[in-house]
Design a protein around this motif. Structure first.
Motif, PDB file in Angstrom:
ATOM      1  N   ARG A 115      32.265  47.163  43.238  1.00 21.42           N
ATOM      2  CA  ARG A 115      30.972  46.988  43.904  1.00 21.42           C
ATOM      3  C   ARG A 115      31.136  46.317  45.264  1.00 21.42           C
ATOM      4  NH1 ARG A 115      28.106  42.451  43.467  1.00 21.42           N
ATOM      5  NH2 ARG A 115      29.175  41.871  41.550  1.00 21.42           N
ATOM      6  N   LEU A 116      31.985  45.310  45.325  1.00 19.64           N
ATOM      7  CA  LEU A 116      32.110  44.514  46.548  1.00 19.64           C
ATOM      8  C   LEU A 116      33.168  45.032  47.515  1.00 19.64           C
ATOM      9  CD1 LEU A 116      31.811  41.056  44.800  1.00 19.64           C
ATOM     10  CD2 LEU A 116      30.135  42.064  46.366  1.00 19.64           C
ATOM     11  N   ALA A 117      34.186  45.697  47.000  1.00 18.53           N
ATOM     12  CA  ALA A 117      35.283  46.183  47.843  1.00 18.53           C
ATOM     13  C   ALA A 117      35.687  47.592  47.389  1.00 18.53           C
ATOM     14  CB  ALA A 117      36.466  45.223  47.765  1.00 18.53           C
ATOM     15  N   PRO A 118      34.762  48.558  47.522  1.00 16.06           N
ATOM     16  CA  PRO A 118      35.044  49.897  47.013  1.00 16.06           C
ATOM     17  C   PRO A 118      36.303  50.505  47.657  1.00 16.06           C
ATOM     18  CG  PRO A 118      33.045  49.883  48.357  1.00 16.06           C
ATOM     19  CD  PRO A 118      33.477  48.464  48.199  1.00 16.06           C
ATOM     20  N   GLY A 119      37.132  51.104  46.805  1.00 14.30           N
ATOM     21  CA  GLY A 119      38.341  51.763  47.284  1.00 14.30           C
ATOM     22  C   GLY A 119      39.471  50.834  47.688  1.00 14.30           C
ATOM     23  N   ALA A 120      39.315  49.550  47.450  1.00 12.95           N
ATOM     24  CA  ALA A 120      40.304  48.560  47.905  1.00 12.95           C
ATOM     25  C   ALA A 120      41.573  48.576  47.067  1.00 12.95           C
ATOM     26  CB  ALA A 120      39.694  47.149  47.865  1.00 12.95           C
ATOM     27  N   LEU A 121      42.594  48.018  47.662  1.00 15.23           N
ATOM     28  CA  LEU A 121      43.811  47.677  46.945  1.00 15.23           C
ATOM     29  C   LEU A 121      43.569  46.359  46.227  1.00 15.23           C
ATOM     30  CD1 LEU A 121      46.905  47.711  46.345  1.00 15.23           C
ATOM     31  CD2 LEU A 121      47.190  46.485  48.513  1.00 15.23           C
ATOM     32  N   ILE A 122      43.910  46.299  44.961  1.00 14.29           N
ATOM     33  CA  ILE A 122      43.900  45.038  44.216  1.00 14.29           C
ATOM     34  C   ILE A 122      45.365  44.713  43.974  1.00 14.29           C
ATOM     35  CG2 ILE A 122      43.126  43.806  42.158  1.00 14.29           C
ATOM     36  CD1 ILE A 122      40.833  44.879  44.029  1.00 14.29           C
ATOM     37  N   TYR A 123      45.864  43.702  44.674  1.00 10.38           N
ATOM     38  CA  TYR A 123      47.261  43.297  44.533  1.00 10.38           C
ATOM     39  C   TYR A 123      47.307  42.079  43.624  1.00 10.38           C
ATOM     40  CZ  TYR A 123      52.095  42.286  45.322  1.00 10.38           C
ATOM     41  OH  TYR A 123      53.424  42.082  45.113  1.00 10.38           O
ATOM     42  N   ASP A 124      47.894  42.274  42.470  1.00 14.36           N
ATOM     43  CA  ASP A 124      47.923  41.252  41.424  1.00 14.36           C
ATOM     44  C   ASP A 124      49.220  40.456  41.520  1.00 14.36           C
ATOM     45  OD1 ASP A 124      47.936  39.829  39.043  1.00 14.36           O
ATOM     46  OD2 ASP A 124      47.841  41.602  37.752  1.00 14.36           O
ATOM     47  N   GLY A 125      49.136  39.319  42.178  1.00 14.35           N
ATOM     48  CA  GLY A 125      50.307  38.478  42.326  1.00 14.35           C
ATOM     49  C   GLY A 125      50.418  37.393  41.278  1.00 14.35           C
ATOM     50  N   ARG A 126      49.353  37.174  40.477  1.00 15.56           N
ATOM     51  CA  ARG A 126      49.403  36.060  39.532  1.00 15.56           C
ATOM     52  C   ARG A 126      48.623  36.240  38.242  1.00 15.56           C
ATOM     53  NH1 ARG A 126      51.361  31.320  42.119  1.00 15.56           N
ATOM     54  NH2 ARG A 126      51.345  30.379  40.086  1.00 15.56           N
ATOM     55  N   ILE A 127      47.675  37.154  38.181  1.00 17.41           N
ATOM     56  CA  ILE A 127      46.863  37.292  36.972  1.00 17.41           C
ATOM     57  C   ILE A 127      47.631  38.057  35.891  1.00 17.41           C
ATOM     58  CG2 ILE A 127      44.731  38.276  36.004  1.00 17.41           C
ATOM     59  CD1 ILE A 127      44.163  35.876  37.757  1.00 17.41           C
ATOM     60  N   TYR A 128      48.444  39.014  36.303  1.00 14.57           N
ATOM     61  CA  TYR A 128      49.231  39.837  35.376  1.00 14.57           C
ATOM     62  C   TYR A 128      48.321  40.598  34.410  1.00 14.57           C
ATOM     63  CZ  TYR A 128      52.561  36.596  37.348  1.00 14.57           C
ATOM     64  OH  TYR A 128      53.262  35.821  38.215  1.00 14.57           O
ATOM     65  N   TYR A 129      47.495  41.442  35.005  1.00 18.33           N
ATOM     66  CA  TYR A 129      46.558  42.234  34.221  1.00 18.33           C
ATOM     67  C   TYR A 129      47.288  43.090  33.183  1.00 18.33           C
ATOM     68  CZ  TYR A 129      42.743  41.332  37.547  1.00 18.33           C
ATOM     69  OH  TYR A 129      41.770  40.757  38.317  1.00 18.33           O
ATOM     70  N   PRO A 130      46.711  43.189  31.996  1.00 16.06           N
ATOM     71  CA  PRO A 130      47.276  44.106  30.994  1.00 16.06           C
ATOM     72  C   PRO A 130      46.975  45.560  31.399  1.00 16.06           C
ATOM     73  CG  PRO A 130      45.300  43.048  30.138  1.00 16.06           C
ATOM     74  CD  PRO A 130      45.588  42.424  31.478  1.00 16.06           C
ATOM     75  N   ARG A 131      47.685  46.470  30.788  1.00 13.84           N
ATOM     76  CA  ARG A 131      47.549  47.893  31.140  1.00 13.84           C
ATOM     77  C   ARG A 131      46.109  48.403  31.010  1.00 13.84           C
ATOM     78  NH1 ARG A 131      52.195  49.667  32.638  1.00 13.84           N
ATOM     79  NH2 ARG A 131      54.137  49.003  31.683  1.00 13.84           N
ATOM     80  N   ALA A 132      45.373  47.917  30.025  1.00  9.88           N
ATOM     81  CA  ALA A 132      43.987  48.360  29.850  1.00  9.88           C
ATOM     82  C   ALA A 132      43.135  47.954  31.054  1.00  9.88           C
ATOM     83  CB  ALA A 132      43.397  47.789  28.561  1.00  9.88           C
ATOM     84  N   ARG A 133      43.331  46.751  31.570  1.00 12.17           N
ATOM     85  CA  ARG A 133      42.563  46.297  32.746  1.00 12.17           C
ATOM     86  C   ARG A 133      42.980  47.089  33.988  1.00 12.17           C
ATOM     87  NH1 ARG A 133      39.104  42.024  34.226  1.00 12.17           N
ATOM     88  NH2 ARG A 133      38.372  42.488  32.136  1.00 12.17           N
ATOM     89  N   ILE A 134      44.266  47.378  34.113  1.00 10.89           N
ATOM     90  CA  ILE A 134      44.734  48.182  35.244  1.00 10.89           C
ATOM     91  C   ILE A 134      44.073  49.554  35.208  1.00 10.89           C
ATOM     92  CG2 ILE A 134      46.751  49.309  36.269  1.00 10.89           C
ATOM     93  CD1 ILE A 134      48.391  46.861  35.175  1.00 10.89           C
TER      94      ILE A 134
END
Length: 149
Positions: A115-134
């Motif tokens: 909603r806030l950053a449509p089409g953006a890159l989300i660079y995960d340097g610390r949260i370590y999202y699980p595959r389902a969230r990715i």
């Protein structure tokens, strides 16, 4: 040596994403979520985010930095202006870099990012999202990159 090279590595990945979208760094808005060295702490001693900020600034990026754990005095000491609201920090961003694993950032949903950053890159340097969230991020039209992924 590997740790010291990470700010350069992250910059190269973000810059590559921007170029792939046809954006020059000086035309891009980049949001940094986290400046502190440690998650859920305001400790900025030896933060690897500082050299990344310097590289992004030198490239001409429009930067927004949010870190609810860092005091205004600490931010001023490091020469950064903090945006206290993560939603305002990421609004309109071409790339959002999550650089501290603060609980507040872990609560941001894929729908919030989309909603806030449509089409953006989300660079995960610390949260370590699980595959389902990715998968949720990618389904929302965002590009995911992460350390070691």
């Amino acid at each position: 040596e590997v740790n010291d090279s990470m700010p350069h590595h992250v910059f190269a990945r973000v810059d590559g994403f921007l170029k792939g979208k046809g954006l020059a760094a000086q035309d891009a808005r980049v949001a940094l979520l986290g400046f502190a060295f440690k998650s859920n702490s305001g400790d900025c001693r030896f933060t690897p985010v500082a050299p990344l900020v310097a590289k992004l600034r030198a490239a001409g990026c429009d930067l927004s930095v949010c870190d609810p754990m860092v005091t205004a005095a600490e931010a001023e000491h490091h020469g950064i202006d903090l945006e206290p609201d993560w939603a305002r920090a990421i609004e309109g961003a071409d790339a959002v870099l999550i650089l501290a694993g603060h609980d507040a950032f872990g609560a941001i949903t894929p729908a919030d990012f989309a909603r806030l950053a449509p089409g953006a890159l989300i660079y995960d340097g610390r949260i370590y999202y699980p595959r389902a969230r990715i998968a949720e991020l990618e389904a929302a039209g965002l590009t995911y990159m992460g350390v070691g992924r």
